[in-house]
Design an enzyme around this catalytic site. Structure first.
Site, PDB file in Angstrom:
ATOM      1  N   ASP A 200       0.828  -1.196   0.000  1.00 25.78           N
ATOM      2  CA  ASP A 200       0.000   0.000   0.000  1.00 25.78           C
ATOM      3  C   ASP A 200       0.872   1.259   0.000  1.00 25.78           C
ATOM      4  O   ASP A 200       1.880   1.318   0.706  1.00 25.78           O
ATOM      5  CB  ASP A 200      -0.844  -0.060   1.292  1.00 25.78           C
ATOM      6  CG  ASP A 200      -1.915   0.990   1.370  1.00 25.78           C
ATOM      7  OD1 ASP A 200      -2.784   0.996   0.491  1.00 25.78           O
ATOM      8  OD2 ASP A 200      -1.884   1.798   2.318  1.00 25.78           O
ATOM      9  N   GLU A 242       1.166  -0.358  -5.046  1.00 24.38           N
ATOM     10  CA  GLU A 242       0.376   0.819  -5.387  1.00 24.38           C
ATOM     11  C   GLU A 242       1.319   2.014  -5.388  1.00 24.38           C
ATOM     12  O   GLU A 242       1.817   2.412  -4.339  1.00 24.38           O
ATOM     13  CB  GLU A 242      -0.719   1.029  -4.343  1.00 24.38           C
ATOM     14  CG  GLU A 242      -1.569   2.237  -4.621  1.00 24.38           C
ATOM     15  CD  GLU A 242      -2.363   2.701  -3.407  1.00 24.38           C
ATOM     16  OE1 GLU A 242      -3.492   3.160  -3.599  1.00 24.38           O
ATOM     17  OE2 GLU A 242      -1.859   2.633  -2.270  1.00 24.38           O
TER      18      GLU A 242
HETATM   19  C1  GLC Z   1      -4.441   3.021  -0.276  1.00 26.84           C
HETATM   20  C2  GLC Z   1      -5.637   2.121  -0.276  1.00 26.84           C
HETATM   21  C3  GLC Z   1      -6.815   2.871   0.279  1.00 26.84           C
HETATM   22  C4  GLC Z   1      -6.483   3.333   1.684  1.00 26.84           C
HETATM   23  C5  GLC Z   1      -5.180   4.134   1.704  1.00 26.84           C
HETATM   24  C6  GLC Z   1      -4.683   4.352   3.107  1.00 26.84           C
HETATM   25  O1  GLC Z   1      -4.574   4.079  -1.151  1.00 26.84           O
HETATM   26  O2  GLC Z   1      -5.880   1.635  -1.558  1.00 26.84           O
HETATM   27  O3  GLC Z   1      -7.981   2.093   0.276  1.00 26.84           O
HETATM   28  O4  GLC Z   1      -7.512   4.137   2.186  1.00 26.84           O
HETATM   29  O5  GLC Z   1      -4.161   3.473   1.014  1.00 26.84           O
HETATM   30  O6  GLC Z   1      -4.104   3.187   3.614  1.00 26.84           O
END
Ligand code: GLC
Length: 548
Positions: A200, A242
């Site tokens: 993440d 991500e």
């Molecule tokens: C990422 C996740 C999202 C979450 C954020 C904070 O962007 O995809 O769902 O709210 O991180 O952890």
């Protein structure tokens, strides 16, 4: 399947709490998921990505953990999780989990200790400032729901940094003890048997935050360090990250430039996602062609992960304002369909007007582009959203399994469900559910099964190279090809509504008994590829040549 299993995988993502509830308490659980593994195996899924599984106050759907070494007791026990890994492996399905280590919950014992005293051993695990940082109202990820990135903590008598919500204090990655702990967390889950992590918020993990510096330095070598660690612990484990950054910054997330990818194995292709949405909205493939052209060359072993929908909003922030407005006009015309001044909180089927032809074409296109496809639960049956729910919860409603009460998701009273099921209208579970579609060979679910089986027979799609076939095309039509040692596939997708005829005869010299392997209807023989019929929103996957 080659060594790089992730290149030929079909990833399916789900939240345990909204998938299947085995004990009737209204919350999905691990046993419920185990009971649905055969469904996933039949669909053709080869890897599950589980959204956060850890104990959490759930103020951001688990992306706010209080213990990285356990599973949320609402989901079951660690024993249940080990059983899930075993049962999944029996069916040839790998499991990766969300690794959310940019921050913790503010209820995490580390943060509780850190705030309690400057002498706490955990004080330096978080990012503090004695003075009010001048940039405290900059860099919010959730505009509208978040007002600042530095908040004052009265117990600590200091400001702490949080890139996301204020209840998600950022961990201090500059601290070697924190890095060591992250590696320990990874080791723990790898030892249990996961095949890797969806990491993440990577650009924020590697940020070495300095108060007052909106452009704090980034430590990319941290990714090399994590990669080394993961690979030593489990050779075939992956990091799928991500990192929604500008395209020219992407290559350094994959590797340090030394030839092969020595950082992250896979990145979600956010740029392609935005361009796909624009292409669908305009009924014009040009944005996808641009995306294919602008994709930076990847180091050996690196791979994209493609998606149409994920658990967050569709992020249109990398489009121009004009482009974004075109997408809004088509797919998010009402204000409450939009979120964070940049995105859309809807599922794909309603965005495409529940037009079956168009939904098939869109998913056929995603799955035929370079990279590993990621599919979000419920998309395979065409689920809708519930805009009466706040924020991103609109697209996080329970899986619709059957005609039974609560869509067969749970036997709890409806007011005890973790989130309401969609029970009205076109997307209500009475109409859209797995049981109904399983009985119907023409259903969207049956189509997904067929499409994924076809994909598995064409590994060049995942691991070969994908290029645009640059010859004159009727408006709306994208022609592209995938080439690899296993052969060549050619694809036609019509993003527009007009029936057309396509001439691909220039490919004839390469062809070896070309044949349609997937199409929206029976088109007859492909002949010499010079008069290929293609319906509005139609698609044809043609095997041109078989390799070794
Ligand atoms: C990422 C996740 C999202 C979450 C954020 C904070 O962007 O995809 O769902 O709210 O991180 O952890």
């Amino acid at each position: 399947m080659g060594d790089r299993w992730y290149s030929e995988a079909v990833v399916y993502c789900l939240d345990i709490d909204t998938f299947a509830d085995s004990d009737g308490d209204g919350v999905g659980d691990i046993q419920g998921l185990i009971g649905r593994l055969d469904y996933l195996a039949r669909l053709g899924v080869t890897c599950l990505w589980l959204h956060p599984i850890h104990p959490s106050p759930n103020r951001d759907d688990g992306y706010d953990a209080t213990d990285f070494y356990n599973v949320d007791p609402r989901f079951g026990t660690l024993g249940d999780f080990a059983e899930l890994l075993h049962q999944a492996r029996n069916r040839g399905i790998r499991v990766i989990i969300d690794l959310v280590v940019n921050h913790t919950s503010d209820e995490h014992p580390w943060f509780q200790s850190a705030r309690s005293s400057p002498d706490s051993p955990y004080r330096d695990w978080y990012v503090w400032s004695a003075e009010e940082p001048p940039d405290r109202r900059q860099g919010m990820v959730f505009p509208g729901e978040q007002r600042e990135t530095w908040s004052y903590d009265r117990t600590a008598r200091a400001w702490y940094y949080h890139r996301f919500y204020r209840f998600q204090p950022d961990l201090n990655m500059a601290n070697p003890a924190v890095r060591a702990e992250v590696k320990k967390i990874m080791s723990f889950w790898l030892q249990l048997g996961v095949s890797g992590f969806r990491m993440d918020a990577v650009p924020f993990i590697i940020e070495l935050t300095e108060p007052g510096n909106a452009n704090s330095p980034k430590d990319l070598d941290l990714l090399t360090e994590f990669r080394q660690h993961v690979q030593w612990r489990r050779g075939d484990a992956i990091l799928l990250a991500e990192a929604n950054v500008e395209p020219d910054q992407l290559p350094v997330y994959f590797g340090d430039g030394g030839g092969s990818a020595n950082r992250l194995h896979m990145l979600f292709d956010f740029m392609l996602n935005g361009r796909l949405m624009l292409a669908l909205a305009r009924q014009d493939p040009e944005p996808v062609i641009e995306a294919l052209r602008d994709t930076p060359a990847l180091p050996v072993g690196a791979q994209w992960a493609t998606f149409l929908r994920n658990h967050d909003e569709i992020d249109l922030s990398r489009l121009t304002a004009e482009q974004r407005n075109q997408v809004y006009a088509q797919f998010g015309p009402d204000e409450d369909m939009r979120i964070y001044d940049r995105g859309i909180r809807r599922r794909l089927a309603p965005m495409l007007g529940n037009d079956r032809r168009r939904i098939e074409m869109a998913y056929a296109l995603q799955f035929s582009l370079r990279g590993t496809p990621v599919l979000r639960y419920g998309e395979e049956i065409g689920m809708g959203e519930d805009l009466s729910l706040p924020g991103r919860q609109a697209i996080r409603t329970p899986m619709q399994w059957s005609f039974k009460e609560n869509a067969g998701f749970s036997t709890a009273p409806p007011d005890k469900l973790v989130r309401p099921v969609i029970d009205k209208g076109e997307y209500g579970y009475q109409t859209v559910n797995v049981t109904a579609q399983r009985r119907d060979p023409r259903s969207l679910l049956a189509w997904f099964e067929r499409m994924i089986r076809t994909l598995r027979e064409a590994p060049e799609i995942g691991s070969g190279s994908t290029t645009h076939i640059d010859v004159p095309m009727p408006p709306g039509v994208l022609a592209h090809r995938a080439d690899g040692p296993t052969g060549t596939m050619v694809f036609l997708h019509n993003l527009g509504t007009e029936d057309v005829e396509v001439d691909l005869s220039l490919l004839q010299p390469e062809a070896d008994q070309p044949i349609d392997v997937l199409s929206d209807r029976g088109y007859g023989d492909v002949g010499k590829l010079e008069r290929l019929q293609l319906a509005g929103y139609g698609y044809r996957w043609i095997r041109l040549r078989r390799g070794c």
